[in-house]
Design a protein around this motif. Structure first.
Motif, PDB file in Angstrom:
ATOM      1  N   THR A 166       0.668  35.966  26.034  1.00  0.00           N
ATOM      2  CA  THR A 166       1.909  35.927  25.258  1.00  0.00           C
ATOM      3  C   THR A 166       3.087  36.030  26.218  1.00  0.00           C
ATOM      4  OG1 THR A 166       1.888  38.318  24.914  1.00  0.00           O
ATOM      5  CG2 THR A 166       0.901  36.974  23.185  1.00  0.00           C
ATOM      6  N   ARG A 208       7.107  37.306  26.200  1.00  0.00           N
ATOM      7  CA  ARG A 208       8.197  37.991  25.502  1.00  0.00           C
ATOM      8  C   ARG A 208       9.496  37.253  25.800  1.00  0.00           C
ATOM      9  NH1 ARG A 208       7.012  44.366  26.615  1.00  0.00           N
ATOM     10  NH2 ARG A 208       4.998  44.404  25.558  1.00  0.00           N
ATOM     11  N   THR A 216       8.133  37.066  20.616  1.00  0.00           N
ATOM     12  CA  THR A 216       6.967  36.764  21.446  1.00  0.00           C
ATOM     13  C   THR A 216       6.392  35.427  21.014  1.00  0.00           C
ATOM     14  OG1 THR A 216       5.434  37.941  20.005  1.00  0.00           O
ATOM     15  CG2 THR A 216       6.361  39.189  21.852  1.00  0.00           C
ATOM     16  N   THR A 274       2.827  33.002  21.733  1.00  0.00           N
ATOM     17  CA  THR A 274       1.504  32.834  22.324  1.00  0.00           C
ATOM     18  C   THR A 274       1.453  31.470  22.995  1.00  0.00           C
ATOM     19  OG1 THR A 274       0.534  34.222  20.607  1.00  0.00           O
ATOM     20  CG2 THR A 274      -0.968  32.794  21.838  1.00  0.00           C
ATOM     21  N   THR A 310       0.617  39.687  29.303  1.00  0.00           N
ATOM     22  CA  THR A 310       1.948  39.477  28.735  1.00  0.00           C
ATOM     23  C   THR A 310       2.899  39.099  29.855  1.00  0.00           C
ATOM     24  OG1 THR A 310       1.565  41.091  26.981  1.00  0.00           O
ATOM     25  CG2 THR A 310       3.858  40.542  27.471  1.00  0.00           C
ATOM     26  N   MET A 368       6.905  38.369  30.739  1.00  0.00           N
ATOM     27  CA  MET A 368       8.234  38.709  30.239  1.00  0.00           C
ATOM     28  C   MET A 368       9.269  37.892  30.999  1.00  0.00           C
ATOM     29  SD  MET A 368       7.830  42.811  29.890  1.00  0.00           S
ATOM     30  CE  MET A 368       6.818  42.937  31.348  1.00  0.00           C
TER      31      MET A 368
END
Length: 91
Positions: A3, A5, A19, A21, A79, A81
């Motif tokens: 994912t 952010r 978010t 995917t 994740t 970012m």
């Protein structure tokens, strides 16, 4: 799937998603998938094919510039970012 952010200033270009995917086995392919899903984001993240200098990408709290850059591997539970640099203030 990993994912990404999305920071608040870029959410209008990502369907107001906080978010997203994505598919990809490295940072570069994950960002490419993101900009394929939301083409309006591309101009805010990239200049030609290079990530803009003021856009920082973190993988699980680690700056990818200190890992393998765009070739940094990502796993399904990772994740990413997007952290835009902020400048300004009183001189």
């Amino acid at each position: 799937m990993p994912t990404i952010r999305i920071p608040t200033p870029l959410r209008p270009y990502s369907g107001n998603n906080a978010t997203v995917t994505v598919n990809g086995n490295d940072v570069s392919s994950a960002l490419n998938d993101l900009t394929q899903q939301f083409p309006d984001l591309r101009q805010h993240l990239f200049e030609a094919d290079e990530l803009r200098s003021f856009v920082n990408i973190y993988l699980n709290q680690e700056d990818v510039r200190y890992l393998d850059g765009p070739e940094t591997a990502v796993a399904d539970n990772d994740t990413l970012m997007i952290i835009p640099s902020i400048a300004g203030g009183q001189g």
